[in-house]
Design an enzyme around this catalytic site. Structure first.
Site, PDB file in Angstrom:
ATOM      1  N   ASP A  82     -20.473  38.438  35.935  1.00 25.59           N
ATOM      2  CA  ASP A  82     -21.793  37.564  35.477  1.00 25.59           C
ATOM      3  C   ASP A  82     -21.520  37.889  34.024  1.00 25.59           C
ATOM      4  O   ASP A  82     -21.170  39.036  33.691  1.00 25.59           O
ATOM      5  CB  ASP A  82     -22.979  37.885  36.002  1.00 25.59           C
ATOM      6  N   SER A  83     -21.910  36.866  33.152  1.00 24.63           N
ATOM      7  CA  SER A  83     -21.887  37.250  31.515  1.00 24.63           C
ATOM      8  C   SER A  83     -23.350  38.121  31.259  1.00 24.63           C
ATOM      9  O   SER A  83     -23.304  38.560  30.153  1.00 24.63           O
ATOM     10  CB  SER A  83     -21.923  36.051  30.789  1.00 24.63           C
TER      11      SER A  83
ATOM     12  N   CYS B 237     -26.015  23.207  41.514  1.00 18.03           N
ATOM     13  CA  CYS B 237     -27.490  23.114  41.626  1.00 18.03           C
ATOM     14  C   CYS B 237     -27.994  21.922  40.599  1.00 18.03           C
ATOM     15  O   CYS B 237     -29.190  21.902  40.115  1.00 18.03           O
ATOM     16  CB  CYS B 237     -28.291  24.289  41.133  1.00 18.03           C
TER      17      CYS B 237
ATOM     18  N   PHE C 238     -20.716  34.246  38.905  1.00 18.24           N
ATOM     19  CA  PHE C 238     -21.882  34.003  38.557  1.00 18.24           C
ATOM     20  C   PHE C 238     -23.028  34.718  39.471  1.00 18.24           C
ATOM     21  O   PHE C 238     -23.831  34.225  40.103  1.00 18.24           O
ATOM     22  CB  PHE C 238     -22.121  32.444  38.546  1.00 18.24           C
TER      23      PHE C 238
ATOM     24  N   ARG D 235     -26.605  32.958  51.523  1.00 14.72           N
ATOM     25  CA  ARG D 235     -26.384  34.638  51.470  1.00 14.72           C
ATOM     26  C   ARG D 235     -26.213  34.905  52.714  1.00 14.72           C
ATOM     27  O   ARG D 235     -25.104  35.800  52.966  1.00 14.72           O
ATOM     28  CB  ARG D 235     -27.633  35.126  50.772  1.00 14.72           C
TER      29      ARG D 235
ATOM     30  N   ASP E 174     -21.095  30.278  42.283  1.00 16.06           N
ATOM     31  CA  ASP E 174     -22.710  29.748  42.388  1.00 16.06           C
ATOM     32  C   ASP E 174     -23.026  29.755  40.901  1.00 16.06           C
ATOM     33  O   ASP E 174     -24.004  30.471  40.294  1.00 16.06           O
ATOM     34  CB  ASP E 174     -23.520  30.477  43.086  1.00 16.06           C
TER      35      ASP E 174
END
Length: 396
Positions: free
Chosen positions: A249-250, A340, A227, A211, A300
């Site tokens: 984002d959802s 990830c 995301f 970040r 991400d």
């Protein structure tokens, strides 16, 4: 103490100090052991090898506490290991003064199945295996002594516990919930952390350095954050001087927290930021159709491949989002793309991203490999600990 006897030749991984003992390596358990009990691990010829936590319901039948067969695993053992983990982080200049910090990182700190994160004066504890579950009280006491924290919250609710035959456990084990929302400062940006309902232990501490890199790259760039969760990358991009930041984002609740985070930082220009609740895959297609372009894109996503068995389907998902990202970049644009997923190794991830660039018809170069910060160490003998991998790419 019961003895875990390995099959002939199955002691080689322990000789390399790998802490997992799989069911296929076990000959028999000599004596009786309950879930989480410490057992002596011996080779087929009876040679002592280690002491480990017994997990009769898991494919990982035991996790090594110590490779010294003579070391005692007791309350003092956890006090020493946890104190050492905390002190290692205190010796790293870049970690000093961080409000949000990983204190214990499982196998890589010699404590398999134990995660502990600190947010200010609150520590969040996560136990994912039978061994630390057995020693919960000792671990809580050791964390309190090593940190001086006033609150400890347990977030032992990850799906992996079920593979160990363990039920989810959550709740305050030291102190009580604070009267106000927990807020940390990360590289000059204030962020709310929900230790009760947030992802992982409340926040993605493993992306702290990435970040900050986003902040350093964002000046003068139109930015897309996919995301985005609670907006950590987005706010750092704004702090770095991005001309605009579109964050997708959802999750409506995550975006609500992101908006709260933006409000916590009045020094940032909110007019440059847009939060969009939508499916990222659909949004990327729509952005391409609308002819929008960006100078910096962050991908991400959540864990597409929790294990190697999911690698093929995950690879398709990673390729799809990266194809669209490459197509949406202006010439000279930057892509910060992450995985990830433990089931996707670093070399494979680079191959996926390279294939995506070809699919998008773009020439691209790798500028930097990205990973977790040093409070998320990876033991040299435990490559599985390197779950977060990222690439910084630039297109022509």
């Amino acid at each position: 103490m019961a003895q875990l006897v390995l099959l002939p030749g199955k002691d080689r991984s322990l000789a390399r100090r790998h802490p997992w003992i799989f069911a296929a390596s076990v000959d028999r358990l000599r004596g009786r052991a309950r879930r989480g009990d410490t057992v002596d691990v011996v080779a087929a010829n009876g040679r002592p090898l280690a002491k480990a936590a017994w997990s009769p319901e898991s494919k990982i039948r035991a996790r090594v506490w110590t490779f010294d067969p003579d070391e005692t695993v007791d309350d003092a053992f956890f006090k020493r290991r946890i104190q050492a983990a905390v002190e290692r982080r205190q010796m790293m200049p870049e970690l000093r003064g961080q409000d949000g910090l990983r204190l214990v990182h499982g196998e890589s700190d010699g404590l398999p199945g134990l995660i502990a994160d600190r947010y200010g004066d609150t520590v969040v504890l996560q136990l994912t295996a039978t061994g630390p579950e057995k020693w919960r009280s000792a671990i809580i006491g050791a964390l309190q002594r090593a940190t001086g924290c006033t609150r400890i919250y347990e977030r032992s609710d990850s799906d992996v516990r079920r593979l160990e035959g363990l039920e989810p456990v959550t709740g305050w084990v030291l102190g009580e919930a604070p009267d106000e929302a927990l807020v940390i400062v990360e590289n000059g940006v204030r962020l709310k952390v929900d230790v009760v309902a947030g992802h992982k232990t409340g926040f993605y501490l493993d992306q702290r350095d990435n970040r900050l890199l986003t902040r350093e790259l964002a000046a003068g760039r139109a930015t897309l954050n996919c995301f985005c969760y609670t907006g950590g990358f987005s706010l750092q991009a704004l702090a770095g001087g991005a001309t605009s930041v579109l964050s997708i984002d959802s999750s409506g609740p995550a975006l609500a927290t992101a908006a709260d985070n933006l409000a916590l930082n009045p020094q940032l220009d909110a007019s440059r930021c847009e939060w969009r609740e939508a499916d990222v895959f659909d949004s990327l297609r729509a952005l391409k159709s609308d002819g929008q372009r960006f100078d910096l894109i962050i991908l991400d996503p959540p864990k597409f491949a929790p294990s190697a068995a999911h690698a093929e389907s995950a690879a398709r998902a990673y390729r799809d989002i990266n194809v669209f990202a490459f197509r949406l970049l202006n010439p000279g644009g930057l892509l910060m793309t992450y995985s990830c997923s433990g089931g996707i190794r670093s070399e494979y991830f680079q191959q996926i991203v390279a294939d995506a660039a070809v699919g998008a018809g773009r020439d691209a170069r790798l500028l930097r490999r990205l990973s977790a910060p040093p409070d998320h160490p990876v033991a040299l003998h435990f490559s599985e600990g390197e779950y977060l991998k990222g690439l910084l790419c630039q297109v022509d």
